[in-house]
Scaffold this active site. Structure first.
Site, PDB file in Angstrom:
ATOM      1  N   ASN A 207       0.939  -1.555   0.014  1.00 24.64           N
ATOM      2  CA  ASN A 207       0.307   0.130  -0.244  1.00 24.64           C
ATOM      3  C   ASN A 207       1.329   1.240   0.291  1.00 24.64           C
ATOM      4  OD1 ASN A 207      -2.624   1.002   0.405  1.00 24.64           O
ATOM      5  ND2 ASN A 207      -2.555   1.810   2.247  1.00 24.64           N
ATOM      6  N   HIS A 247      -5.576   9.210  -1.073  1.00 27.29           N
ATOM      7  CA  HIS A 247      -5.973  10.733  -0.525  1.00 27.29           C
ATOM      8  C   HIS A 247      -5.515  12.316  -1.474  1.00 27.29           C
ATOM      9  CE1 HIS A 247      -5.812   8.766   3.536  1.00 27.29           C
ATOM     10  NE2 HIS A 247      -4.641   7.947   3.349  1.00 27.29           N
ATOM     11  N   GLU A 277      -7.411   4.265   0.734  1.00 28.47           N
ATOM     12  CA  GLU A 277      -7.750   5.642   1.410  1.00 28.47           C
ATOM     13  C   GLU A 277      -8.448   6.313   1.042  1.00 28.47           C
ATOM     14  OE1 GLU A 277      -3.894   5.505   4.498  1.00 28.47           O
ATOM     15  OE2 GLU A 277      -3.561   4.394   4.222  1.00 28.47           O
ATOM     16  N   ASP A 279      -9.599   9.743   0.086  1.00 28.93           N
ATOM     17  CA  ASP A 279     -10.552  11.045   0.722  1.00 28.93           C
ATOM     18  C   ASP A 279      -9.932  12.339  -0.309  1.00 28.93           C
ATOM     19  OD1 ASP A 279      -8.444  11.560   1.649  1.00 28.93           O
ATOM     20  OD2 ASP A 279      -8.753  11.258   3.997  1.00 28.93           O
TER      21      ASP A 279
HETATM   22  C1  XIL Z   1      -3.666   8.152  10.094  1.00 24.59           C
HETATM   23  C2  XIL Z   1      -4.893   8.517  10.929  1.00 24.59           C
HETATM   24  O1  XIL Z   1      -5.797   8.426  10.315  1.00 24.59           O
HETATM   25  C3  XIL Z   1      -4.975   9.358  11.908  1.00 24.59           C
HETATM   26  O2  XIL Z   1      -5.771   9.375  12.552  1.00 24.59           O
HETATM   27  C4  XIL Z   1      -3.415   8.696  12.978  1.00 24.59           C
HETATM   28  O3  XIL Z   1      -3.398   9.411  13.250  1.00 24.59           O
HETATM   29  C5  XIL Z   1      -2.304   8.285  11.540  1.00 24.59           C
HETATM   30  O4  XIL Z   1      -2.422   7.734  10.320  1.00 24.59           O
HETATM   31  N1  XIL Z   1      -1.732   6.668   5.214  1.00 24.59           N
HETATM   32  C6  XIL Z   1      -1.771   5.561   6.155  1.00 24.59           C
HETATM   33  C7  XIL Z   1      -3.468   5.681   7.199  1.00 24.59           C
HETATM   34  O5  XIL Z   1      -1.715   4.516   5.667  1.00 24.59           O
HETATM   35  O6  XIL Z   1      -2.568   4.728   8.192  1.00 24.59           O
HETATM   36  C8  XIL Z   1      -2.799   7.428   7.353  1.00 24.59           C
HETATM   37  O7  XIL Z   1      -3.713   6.886   9.034  1.00 24.59           O
HETATM   38  C9  XIL Z   1      -2.880   7.873   6.939  1.00 24.59           C
HETATM   39  C10 XIL Z   1      -2.082   7.741   5.832  1.00 24.59           C
END
Ligand code: XIL
Length: 370
Positions: A207, A247, A277, A279
């Site tokens: 990932n 993201h 993930e 957003d």
């Molecule tokens: C983030 C969480 O959303 C937060 O709550 C935490 O404080 C830090 O981690 N990439 C990833 C996720 O693979 O695990 C991360 O999640 C965001 C970026």
């Protein structure tokens, strides 16, 4: 006040409360049952999900209701990370993560694991205990314990997260993470082999982020990722999928052809792609709420239409479900102090235009068989 609007609003609230059942909702207003994201995804053999927090599933009825109604796949936002499940060198705590699996079981949802090896999310003891002498053993033991605990129950694992960082200047693109420095560059192979042994049924994913756009640095990272995965396949390292974090930021740059080509190359290597993930930050969008929403929804639609046309893209997860609890409120706070509108539901659990963009994109998805 508009009488018809008021009357309609009243009747709809009554209908939601089960007091009257005859009022037809306009299609775009009804998001339950056959009109939910999960129903749309189910109909196409796709997985749609979000990152969740166990205490919110337990304590906040509206949160739990929305997650149960809309998703057929869950992932722990933090509850399966090292610091959460491995609080002391000889202590594991699976209770919060287990409660996510219980919730998913009760609502006929799958669960994916995130993650088994990352340079962040490490417990406090890591730094004082892990050395070059014991790093491989500690990594192996952790993966055996954690993947072993959930064995047979998970859809997939993010086995290694964010192992690439081109800024670190290595020809192979690998991040100079504690794992690389203490366990050596083949820690990735080791993690995947150990995960497969501990849970032969979970699909194993690599990932990463920063690979979505047509910027030169994203294109280069895609190349390094493909090289890495090609090497793994050649060495018979068990990898089934690549997770594209996704993201994104509204109003900056939309994904172009590079990502599509990348997904196709992964397809030719026999790999699935999970959007893990997703957003869309609105911190760069000025203007009214409607303008922010339109920019975010537009990008959701564009992105998912492109991705879901590819038959090896089999799962889409958003990083959270409501703007009330998104990490982006801390990561990319808006200068006006408003909560982000980066997810399918806003901070009041009203569906955002992004919800409808996601649902529309699901209708155009190629058919998958789960
Ligand atoms: C983030 C969480 O959303 C937060 O709550 C935490 O404080 C830090 O981690 N990439 C990833 C996720 O693979 O695990 C991360 O999640 C965001 C970026």
């Amino acid at each position: 006040m508009n009488f018809r609007a008021t009357r309609r609003g009243f009747l709809q609230r009554a209908a939601c409360m089960g007091l009257v059942s005859f009022l037809p909702l306009r299609a775009e207003e009804n998001i339950s049952g056959a009109n939910s994201l999960r129903a749309y995804a189910d109909a196409r053999g796709l997985l749609i999900g979000c990152a969740v927090a166990p205490e919110k599933l337990r304590d906040e009825a509206q949160y739990a209701h929305t997650v149960a109604e809309q998703e057929n796949l869950l992932v722990a936002e933090n509850a399966m990370k090292w610091h959460a499940v491995h609080p002391a060198p000889d202590k594991y705590d699976f209770a919060p993560a287990d409660s996510i699996l219980a919730f998913a079981d009760a609502h006929r949802q799958r669960v994916r694991g995130h993650n088994l090896c990352w340079h962040e999310g490490l417990p406090d003891w890591f730094q004082s205990i892990v050395t070059k002498n014991n790093a491989r053993q500690i990594l192996t033991e952790h993966i055996r314990a954690v993947a072993g605990h959930f064995a047979g129950k998970l859809h997939s694992w993010d086995v290694v997260n964010e192992a690439l960082n081109l800024k670190d200047g290595r020809p192979d693109g690998l991040r100079k993470s504690p794992w690389l420095e203490l366990a050596g560059p083949d820690y990735i192979d080791l993690a995947f082999h150990t995960a497969r042994e501990a849970d032969p049924r979970a699909q194993l994913a690599y990932n990463d982020y920063g690979i979505e756009l047509d910027y030169p640095e994203d294109a280069l990272k895609r190349e390094k990722l493909l090289d890495m995965v090609r090497g793994m396949k050649k060495r018979n390292v068990p990898i089934d999928a690549v997770g594209i974090q996704s993201h994104l930021t509204a109003g900056v740059k939309a994904p172009g052809d590079g990502l599509r080509e990348f997904v196709r190359k992964l397809h030719d290597m026999g790999l699935q792609v999970f959007i893990t993930e997703l957003d869309i930050s609105d911190h760069k969008v000025q203007g009214t709420m409607a303008e922010r929403d339109a920019a975010v929804a537009h990008l959701y639609g564009d992105y998912l239409r492109t991705m879901l046309a590819e038959p090896n893209v089999t799962a889409v997860l958003t990083w959270g479900i409501t703007g009330k609890y998104t990490w982006l409120n801390h990561q990319n706070p808006r200068s006006d102090g408003q909560p982000q509108r980066c997810l399918p539901f806003d901070a009041e659990y009203k569906p955002t235009p992004a919800f409808f963009a996601v649902r529309n994109a699901l209708t155009g998805a190629s058919q998958h068989l789960l």
